[in-house]
Design a protein around this motif. Sequence first.
Motif, PDB file in Angstrom:
ATOM      1  N   HIS A 161      24.186  28.057 -53.219  1.00 43.12           N
ATOM      2  CA  HIS A 161      25.467  28.653 -52.843  1.00 43.12           C
ATOM      3  C   HIS A 161      26.589  28.240 -53.785  1.00 43.12           C
ATOM      4  O   HIS A 161      27.645  28.860 -53.787  1.00 43.12           O
ATOM      5  CB  HIS A 161      25.826  28.243 -51.409  1.00 43.12           C
ATOM      6  CG  HIS A 161      24.897  28.805 -50.383  1.00 43.12           C
ATOM      7  ND1 HIS A 161      24.924  30.123 -49.987  1.00 43.12           N
ATOM      8  CD2 HIS A 161      23.884  28.228 -49.676  1.00 43.12           C
ATOM      9  CE1 HIS A 161      23.996  30.342 -49.075  1.00 43.12           C
ATOM     10  NE2 HIS A 161      23.345  29.212 -48.867  1.00 43.12           N
ATOM     11  N   ALA A 162      26.386  27.172 -54.543  1.00 37.82           N
ATOM     12  CA  ALA A 162      27.399  26.746 -55.505  1.00 37.82           C
ATOM     13  C   ALA A 162      27.393  27.691 -56.699  1.00 37.82           C
ATOM     14  O   ALA A 162      26.586  28.617 -56.775  1.00 37.82           O
ATOM     15  CB  ALA A 162      27.112  25.321 -55.956  1.00 37.82           C
ATOM     16  N   MET A 163      28.293  27.472 -57.650  1.00 38.85           N
ATOM     17  CA  MET A 163      28.342  28.333 -58.831  1.00 38.85           C
ATOM     18  C   MET A 163      27.063  28.165 -59.641  1.00 38.85           C
ATOM     19  O   MET A 163      26.805  27.098 -60.218  1.00 38.85           O
ATOM     20  CB  MET A 163      29.564  27.981 -59.678  1.00 38.85           C
ATOM     21  CG  MET A 163      30.887  28.286 -58.991  1.00 38.85           C
ATOM     22  SD  MET A 163      32.316  27.992 -60.059  1.00 38.85           S
ATOM     23  CE  MET A 163      32.137  29.350 -61.215  1.00 38.85           C
ATOM     24  N   PRO A 164      26.219  29.197 -59.699  1.00 35.02           N
ATOM     25  CA  PRO A 164      24.924  29.066 -60.374  1.00 35.02           C
ATOM     26  C   PRO A 164      25.028  28.686 -61.838  1.00 35.02           C
ATOM     27  O   PRO A 164      24.171  27.977 -62.359  1.00 35.02           O
ATOM     28  CB  PRO A 164      24.303  30.462 -60.190  1.00 35.02           C
ATOM     29  CG  PRO A 164      24.993  31.036 -59.006  1.00 35.02           C
ATOM     30  CD  PRO A 164      26.393  30.511 -59.056  1.00 35.02           C
ATOM     31  N   ASN A 165      26.068  29.167 -62.527  1.00 28.80           N
ATOM     32  CA  ASN A 165      26.212  28.826 -63.941  1.00 28.80           C
ATOM     33  C   ASN A 165      26.380  27.328 -64.150  1.00 28.80           C
ATOM     34  O   ASN A 165      25.846  26.740 -65.090  1.00 28.80           O
ATOM     35  CB  ASN A 165      27.404  29.568 -64.543  1.00 28.80           C
ATOM     36  CG  ASN A 165      27.208  31.068 -64.547  1.00 28.80           C
ATOM     37  OD1 ASN A 165      26.091  31.546 -64.455  1.00 28.80           O
ATOM     38  ND2 ASN A 165      28.292  31.806 -64.627  1.00 28.80           N
ATOM     39  N   CYS A 166      27.137  26.700 -63.258  1.00 28.77           N
ATOM     40  CA  CYS A 166      27.332  25.255 -63.352  1.00 28.77           C
ATOM     41  C   CYS A 166      26.030  24.519 -63.064  1.00 28.77           C
ATOM     42  O   CYS A 166      25.680  23.548 -63.743  1.00 28.77           O
ATOM     43  CB  CYS A 166      28.416  24.806 -62.368  1.00 28.77           C
ATOM     44  SG  CYS A 166      30.047  25.497 -62.716  1.00 28.77           S
ATOM     45  N   VAL A 167      25.292  24.984 -62.063  1.00 25.92           N
ATOM     46  CA  VAL A 167      24.017  24.353 -61.721  1.00 25.92           C
ATOM     47  C   VAL A 167      23.031  24.512 -62.877  1.00 25.92           C
ATOM     48  O   VAL A 167      22.299  23.580 -63.213  1.00 25.92           O
ATOM     49  CB  VAL A 167      23.449  24.973 -60.429  1.00 25.92           C
ATOM     50  CG1 VAL A 167      22.059  24.422 -60.137  1.00 25.92           C
ATOM     51  CG2 VAL A 167      24.379  24.690 -59.258  1.00 25.92           C
ATOM     52  N   ALA A 168      23.011  25.692 -63.490  1.00 20.42           N
ATOM     53  CA  ALA A 168      22.122  25.915 -64.628  1.00 20.42           C
ATOM     54  C   ALA A 168      22.460  24.980 -65.782  1.00 20.42           C
ATOM     55  O   ALA A 168      21.577  24.498 -66.498  1.00 20.42           O
ATOM     56  CB  ALA A 168      22.218  27.372 -65.081  1.00 20.42           C
ATOM     57  N   LEU A 169      23.724  24.714 -65.976  1.00 22.19           N
ATOM     58  CA  LEU A 169      24.146  23.803 -67.041  1.00 22.19           C
ATOM     59  C   LEU A 169      23.636  22.386 -66.776  1.00 22.19           C
ATOM     60  O   LEU A 169      23.165  21.696 -67.682  1.00 22.19           O
ATOM     61  CB  LEU A 169      25.670  23.811 -67.130  1.00 22.19           C
ATOM     62  CG  LEU A 169      26.301  23.268 -68.409  1.00 22.19           C
ATOM     63  CD1 LEU A 169      25.837  24.070 -69.616  1.00 22.19           C
ATOM     64  CD2 LEU A 169      27.806  23.304 -68.313  1.00 22.19           C
ATOM     65  N   VAL A 170      23.729  21.946 -65.519  1.00 21.44           N
ATOM     66  CA  VAL A 170      23.208  20.627 -65.159  1.00 21.44           C
ATOM     67  C   VAL A 170      21.696  20.581 -65.371  1.00 21.44           C
ATOM     68  O   VAL A 170      21.158  19.623 -65.939  1.00 21.44           O
ATOM     69  CB  VAL A 170      23.553  20.294 -63.694  1.00 21.44           C
ATOM     70  CG1 VAL A 170      22.878  18.994 -63.266  1.00 21.44           C
ATOM     71  CG2 VAL A 170      25.062  20.174 -63.518  1.00 21.44           C
ATOM     72  N   LEU A 171      20.996  21.624 -64.919  1.00 20.44           N
ATOM     73  CA  LEU A 171      19.542  21.683 -65.105  1.00 20.44           C
ATOM     74  C   LEU A 171      19.170  21.592 -66.580  1.00 20.44           C
ATOM     75  O   LEU A 171      18.234  20.877 -66.961  1.00 20.44           O
ATOM     76  CB  LEU A 171      18.995  22.988 -64.530  1.00 20.44           C
ATOM     77  CG  LEU A 171      18.682  23.015 -63.037  1.00 20.44           C
ATOM     78  CD1 LEU A 171      18.375  24.433 -62.597  1.00 20.44           C
ATOM     79  CD2 LEU A 171      17.508  22.093 -62.724  1.00 20.44           C
TER      80      LEU A 171
END
Length: 388
Positions: free
Chosen positions: A259-269
């Motif tokens: 539910h969070a901003m997917p782009n930010c999560v992808a960057l962390v991943l």
Amino acid sequence: MSDTLQAPFAVLFVDDDEMSRQHFTRAVSEDYRVHIARGADEAMAVLKEHAAEIAVLVTDFRMPGRDGDDLLRQVAQDYPQIVRILVTAYADKHMLLQTVNSGDVFRILEKPLRTETVCEVLQLAMARYTERETRQQRLSAMDETLAFLAHELNTPLATISLFARAVEADVAEQYDPERQKEIAHAARSMLSNAQYCLTLISSFWATVHKSGGQQSSAGGGVREVKATRLLATLLDTYPFVASQREWVQVDVQGDFVVHAMPNCVALVLSSLLSNALRALDGTSAASLRLEVVASPEPEIRIRDNGPGIAPEIKARLLLDPVTTYAGAGGHGMGMIFCNRIMRSFGGSLRIESTLGAGTTVTMVFPASKSRARATDEKQSSGSEIASP
């Protein structure tokens, strides 16, 4: 709302009449925490102490001393996130035109207040407050992302420049075999840092364009993307070197919506995957396992069988700029910003590591909250809240 579940935020009701304060509190306290004040100055004192939990201000217009209009202007300046509602009698309407036109007043309620109307307006006001909070959360996450990119890209590129100049200076010199090894190490570090920069850029770009970057047309909110979709996009676009892709296995124990901003999560991943691959460099029978877990809480785990992290380093990774890759351009800021991005939307990072046995980094996501709420009808929904 249900009898046992109150809204997470409170309401501040301001009126100089004691009976009005009592009736308002009785009418809405079942659903909301209520703070009361007898005038503008007392209201500001309450806000100074409880502003973090107060989402809605409801104030009478006519009060001794400073009136409701004056209070609304000060709250708009000092606490702009609070949704403001004005209560007035019919006779005050002409005096309120300037207030409505110039001030950010969410609604005007007429006396005598009716319980049904008040509850309906408070629900709408809480929804507006939640929208503002969500918007601010997204902005904070984006700020963290931009800061993360600035740090993560600037230092490796500076390292590449330094190594490049060193190699250039050594080309014309005579050097022994030991010096040749040093130059080869410098070249490998240049490649590693350049590859890391390309990985961040390509992963972020691919997530925006291949995972459906448009916002939901229905709600205008953040699009819903499954954790497995983010991982698949990352693995499809990550520029693996040599046999690195063969090290990676994906274990889906339960999928969930990010539910969070997917782009930010992808960057962390992307950053965590890069760290794990770097740790596995030179490891015999390297293995990197990506796990997706839906319960008891949503998590993505990155497990590697690399050399592990020393306890004194692990204890500081999320707090201080420490790194085990200083010789390859590492600066220790990556984990700090990854953690800040996760925390910006209510998640966290957890690191477990044993020397000689590998490392597991867990991305913990906030549990999904059901939007469905029980709606109990009140027997007195049509009654009036007494007012003078």
